[in-house]
Scaffold this motif. Structure first.
Motif, PDB file in Angstrom:
ATOM      1  N   PHE A 154      14.918  -5.841  -4.044  1.00  0.00           N
ATOM      2  CA  PHE A 154      13.608  -6.187  -4.432  1.00  0.00           C
ATOM      3  C   PHE A 154      12.796  -7.339  -3.516  1.00  0.00           C
ATOM      4  O   PHE A 154      11.724  -6.920  -2.975  1.00  0.00           O
ATOM      5  N   GLY A 189       8.940  -8.179  -3.178  1.00  0.00           N
ATOM      6  CA  GLY A 189       8.995  -8.515  -4.298  1.00  0.00           C
ATOM      7  C   GLY A 189       8.968  -9.778  -4.792  1.00  0.00           C
ATOM      8  O   GLY A 189       9.283 -10.809  -3.819  1.00  0.00           O
ATOM      9  N   ILE A 223      12.004  -0.201  -8.732  1.00  0.00           N
ATOM     10  CA  ILE A 223      12.035  -1.712  -7.883  1.00  0.00           C
ATOM     11  C   ILE A 223      10.970  -1.447  -6.966  1.00  0.00           C
ATOM     12  O   ILE A 223       9.912  -2.382  -6.886  1.00  0.00           O
TER      13      ILE A 223
END
Ligand SMILES: [Zn+2]
Length: 453
Positions: A310, A315, A280
């Motif tokens: 994430f 992310g 991750i």
């Protein structure tokens, strides 16, 4: 020049109410204002940027809903037996069938508010596994279908070479295969050429999965594609795939990608369901994005992506409809969020700061990262000089009409279905219901043909 008046229009950090949008003959935005002198066309709706569908296998639409029972003689079912049913379909479709299925599917995507689709395309060859005279015959049919209904398409011809880690392909995979990197690059070039037939088409590059191409060819292929082209790859969708990867490489799939490729913001990792914490953080640091397909991942029993962890590390993610068991972008975002809420037994898991709004965060992220998955770096919503691609929400809907702009995106995502969509617009043109209905005849004929084949 043409001017549209919307009740409201969403820009990145503000609403324009009302919004007059003037476009030139190509549908490119020339001005946006809350006032206008002169003629205009009124739309009783709220304009949002069009949804981006970052992962599609068009032909699979022909089997959506038909595999929801146990296979003959089986007491359980999983991804791998579903894959056998999917192979039966992949072995039978002709170029004409693919065009008819894709035309119907893309028209349905438009009806649900998607204005762009990324086609992760791997059925390349004829039913005997021989290349068509035009190597990109099947991709050409997908582009033709997109052009016919007016959706934008990023064609991603897929490199598929083997059956599993270190194992040759089976006969049932014969339509997908490029034996060498050179074979794949020839297909890529022909696909790129095919994109020139439609101004709404562009090219991406892709690898089916780590199990489908040998490691040195993955590295070689990736190094020969221009750096700015988006690269798509299925990864870590099923636990079995992760286990086989560890057995073969001694590394997990994403771990292998991080260690062996130049993974960067142009990489789009599809599913990425089974990740450990190092993977991750590795994806987040590399700036690669993930493409999540919540309705398909749920349907296939893949597992839950670690969205909360994430997202907290910055992310980036987009959404796709993959097998097309669901086509509603609001539902994709809901399923994604609710999976996390059910897992963590918390609410609003995307929000990190007081006052942040789940619907707003999910909507904006899926649009901006979705565009990136299509090779489109534009982050602005409705910028001057950009095409007018929009999903228009019915402003008289009982929940939309009284809601404040601050909570509007969440109201749309968490409580509306497709009936709240007034229309979809691509390049400043309204996509009408009539044109969407035309493709049904060919589609029904195709389904009938495939059943009898
Ligand atoms: Zn897929």
């Amino acid at each position: 020049m043409k001017t549209w008046k919307f009740d409201a229009l969403l820009q990145n950090n503000t609403w324009i109410t009302p919004a007059f949008v003037s476009v030139d003959n190509n549908g490119v935005i020339k001005s946006i204002d809350s006032q206008h002198q002169g003629e205009f066309h009124t739309i009783k709706g709220i304009a949002l940027p069009g949804y981006q569908n970052a992962h599609s296998h068009a032909f699979q639409y022909a089997m959506a809903g038909t595999a929801e029972h146990l296979p003959k003689g089986a007491l359980t079912d999983d991804f791998w037996s579903w894959r056998e049913a999917m192979y039966n379909l992949a072995l039978n479709v002709t170029p004409e069938n693919v065009r008819a299925i894709a035309t119907m599917l893309y028209s349905e995507m438009l009806r649900h508010g998607y204005t762009s689709v990324t086609e992760f395309h791997y059925v390349h060859h004829d039913t005997n596994g021989e290349p068509y005279t035009n190597l990109a015959e099947m991709g050409t049919q997908l582009i033709t279908a997109a052009k016919e209904v007016g959706i934008k398409i990023t064609l991603v011809p897929i490199f598929y070479q083997m059956g599993d880690f270190g194992k040759p392909a089976s006969k049932r995979q014969r339509r997908f295969l490029s034996k060498t990197v050179e074979d794949y690059l020839a297909l890529y070039e022909k696909s790129q050429e095919a994109c020139k037939s439609y101004c709404g088409a562009n090219i991406g590059a892709g690898i089916h999965s780590l199990r489908a191409v040998c490691d040195k060819d993955i590295i070689s292929m990736l190094s020969q594609i221009p750096k700015n082209i988006p690269r798509h790859i299925h990864v870590s969708e099923q636990q079995k795939e992760v286990d086989s990867c560890i057995a073969y490489f001694g590394q997990r799939p994403v771990e292998w990608l991080l260690n062996n490729t130049d993974i960067n913001e142009n990489y789009h990792l599809v599913h990425a369901t089974h990740l450990n914490s190092q993977e991750i953080s590795g994806i987040c640091k590399s700036k690669a994005q993930v493409v999540l397909c919540p309705s398909t991942e749920g349907n296939l029993g893949d597992g839950l992506f670690s969205l909360r962890d994430f997202w907290k590390q910055g992310g980036r993610w987009s959404i796709g409809t993959d097998s097309h068991i669901g086509l509603n972008p609001m539902e994709e975002l809901r399923i994604l969020d609710y999976g996390q809420r059910l897992h963590w037994q918390k609410r609003n898991i995307l929000c990190n700061k007081e006052g942040e709004d789940s619907g707003e965060l999910a909507f904006k992220e899926s649009i901006i990262s979705g565009r990136k998955a299509m090779g489109n770096d534009v982050k602005d919503f409705f910028a001057i000089g950009q095409p007018l691609d929009a999903v228009i929400i019915d402003s008289s809907h009982p929940l939309i009409a009284p809601t404040s702009k601050e909570r509007l995106l969440s109201t749309i995502i968490y409580s509306c279905d497709v009936s709240a969509i007034f229309a979809t617009m691509v390049n400043g043109n309204l996509i009408s219901e009539n044109s969407l209905q035309k493709c049904k005849v060919d589609f029904f004929k195709t389904i009938k043909e495939l059943k009898n084949r």
